[in-house]
Design a protein around this motif. Structure first.
Motif, short mmCIF file in Angstrom:
data_model
loop_
_atom_site.label_atom_id
_atom_site.label_comp_id
_atom_site.label_asym_id
_atom_site.label_seq_id
_atom_site.Cartn_x
_atom_site.Cartn_y
_atom_site.Cartn_z
N LEU A 1 0.82 -1.22 0.00
CA LEU A 1 0.00 0.00 0.00
C LEU A 1 0.85 1.27 0.00
N ALA A 2 1.93 1.25 0.79
CA ALA A 2 2.78 2.45 0.90
C ALA A 2 4.13 2.05 1.46
N ILE A 3 5.14 2.81 1.07
CA ILE A 3 6.47 2.65 1.63
C ILE A 3 6.59 3.67 2.74
N GLU A 4 6.83 3.16 3.94
CA GLU A 4 6.91 4.02 5.12
C GLU A 4 8.33 4.58 5.26
N THR A 5 8.42 5.80 5.75
CA THR A 5 9.72 6.44 5.96
C THR A 5 9.83 6.90 7.40
N GLY A 6 11.08 7.00 7.86
CA GLY A 6 11.34 7.47 9.21
C GLY A 6 11.51 8.98 9.23
N GLU A 7 11.88 9.51 10.39
CA GLU A 7 12.08 10.96 10.53
C GLU A 7 13.17 11.48 9.61
N ASP A 8 14.13 10.62 9.27
CA ASP A 8 15.23 11.02 8.37
C ASP A 8 14.82 10.97 6.90
N GLY A 9 13.57 10.55 6.61
CA GLY A 9 13.08 10.49 5.24
C GLY A 9 13.43 9.20 4.52
N ARG A 10 14.23 8.35 5.14
CA ARG A 10 14.63 7.09 4.52
C ARG A 10 13.57 6.01 4.77
N VAL A 11 13.51 5.08 3.84
CA VAL A 11 12.56 3.97 3.97
C VAL A 11 12.84 3.19 5.25
N ASN A 12 11.76 2.85 5.95
CA ASN A 12 11.92 2.01 7.14
C ASN A 12 10.84 0.94 7.25
N GLY A 13 10.01 0.81 6.22
CA GLY A 13 9.00 -0.23 6.27
C GLY A 13 8.09 -0.22 5.06
N LEU A 14 7.26 -1.22 4.97
CA LEU A 14 6.29 -1.35 3.89
C LEU A 14 4.94 -1.67 4.52
N ARG A 15 3.93 -0.84 4.23
CA ARG A 15 2.57 -1.10 4.69
C ARG A 15 1.88 -1.95 3.64
N VAL A 16 1.24 -3.03 4.06
CA VAL A 16 0.62 -3.97 3.13
C VAL A 16 -0.84 -4.23 3.51
N GLN A 17 -1.55 -4.84 2.58
CA GLN A 17 -2.97 -5.19 2.76
C GLN A 17 -3.14 -6.65 2.38
N PRO A 18 -3.68 -7.48 3.29
CA PRO A 18 -3.96 -8.88 2.93
C PRO A 18 -4.96 -8.93 1.77
N GLN A 19 -4.81 -9.93 0.92
CA GLN A 19 -5.65 -10.10 -0.25
C GLN A 19 -6.34 -11.46 -0.22
N ILE A 20 -7.43 -11.56 -0.95
CA ILE A 20 -8.07 -12.85 -1.22
C ILE A 20 -8.25 -12.95 -2.73
N ILE A 21 -8.43 -14.15 -3.21
CA ILE A 21 -8.58 -14.36 -4.65
C ILE A 21 -10.01 -14.05 -5.06
N GLY A 22 -10.13 -13.27 -6.13
CA GLY A 22 -11.43 -12.93 -6.68
C GLY A 22 -11.66 -13.62 -8.01
N GLU A 23 -12.53 -13.04 -8.79
CA GLU A 23 -12.86 -13.59 -10.10
C GLU A 23 -11.67 -13.48 -11.05
N PRO A 24 -11.56 -14.42 -12.01
CA PRO A 24 -10.47 -14.34 -12.99
C PRO A 24 -10.55 -13.07 -13.84
N ARG A 25 -9.38 -12.53 -14.13
CA ARG A 25 -9.28 -11.36 -15.00
C ARG A 25 -7.99 -11.53 -15.80
N ARG A 26 -8.09 -11.38 -17.12
CA ARG A 26 -6.94 -11.56 -18.02
C ARG A 26 -6.29 -12.93 -17.85
N GLY A 27 -7.09 -13.93 -17.62
CA GLY A 27 -6.60 -15.30 -17.55
C GLY A 27 -6.07 -15.77 -16.22
N ARG A 28 -6.06 -14.87 -15.22
CA ARG A 28 -5.57 -15.27 -13.89
C ARG A 28 -6.55 -14.78 -12.83
#
Length: 192
Positions: free
Chosen positions: A159-186
């Motif tokens: 979802l977003a790349i998290e940064t610290g006070e120094d502006g450098r990357v310090n984490g990745l915010r993610v969202q759990p997914q589930i499988i939906g209907e096929p689209r473009r063959g997958r």
């Protein structure tokens, strides 16, 4: 674990000596493809990604976020850069930084993850929004990455790349997914 450029060129030269015709730098539209099929017994298209693909994530321009294509090109162009990349990874792990989040499920993602492990990254996680069985990487590449210790987090969308006070990357915010209907063959993932 990839061939050095000189060895790769020797392999290409050997193939070319068998009488193969190669045409480079062509647009592949319907007209050009029809011409190639008319003029040759067989046509093989090799299309590579030579520029990085931005995901549009907040924070993706932060210091500490690196393009996979840029990293692999640097390693391929100058084997001395491998030791430099390894030194950076070692310094980060010495400082207690958890290294290596790779976003994607293709062969380039597997290459980057495996390269980071070989440079000494303490931990490498591959984040992919679909299931492992839906990855576009070759099965051998996925298995190789896992065998080398890479963690694959399937059904996990960045979802977003998290940064610290120094502006450098310090984490990745993610969202759990589930499988939906096929689209473009997958099967298409959607938020859980």
């Amino acid at each position: 674990y990839r061939l050095p450029r000189e060895r790769l060129q020797a392999e290409i030269d050997w193939i070319m000596s068998a009488g193969i015709d190669v045409e480079l730098d062509h647009s592949v539209n319907g007209e050009e493809l029809a011409r190639l099929r008319d003029e040759f017994d067989a046509v093989y298209l090799a299309i590579g990604a030579h520029s990085d693909k931005k995901l549009g994530l907040p924070g993706e321009e932060a210091p500490g976020v690196e393009s996979a294509v840029k990293m692999l090109r640097a390693i391929g162009d100058d084997f001395d850069v491998v030791s430099k990349v390894c030194d950076v990874i070692k310094k980060c792990t010495d400082m207690g930084v958890q290294m290596g989040v790779v976003i994607g499920g293709g062969n380039v993602a597997m290459d980057v993850a495996r390269s980071a492990v070989r440079c000494g990254a303490e931990k490498v996680s591959i984040v992919y929004r679909r299931r492992i069985c839906d990855m576009t990487a070759q099965d051998a590449e996925i298995a190789g990455a896992q065998a080398e210790g890479c963690e694959v987090l399937e059904l996990t969308a960045p979802l977003a790349i998290e940064t610290g006070e120094d502006g450098r990357v310090n984490g990745l915010r993610v969202q759990p997914q589930i499988i939906g209907e096929p689209r473009r063959g997958r099967p298409a993932p959607r938020a859980a």
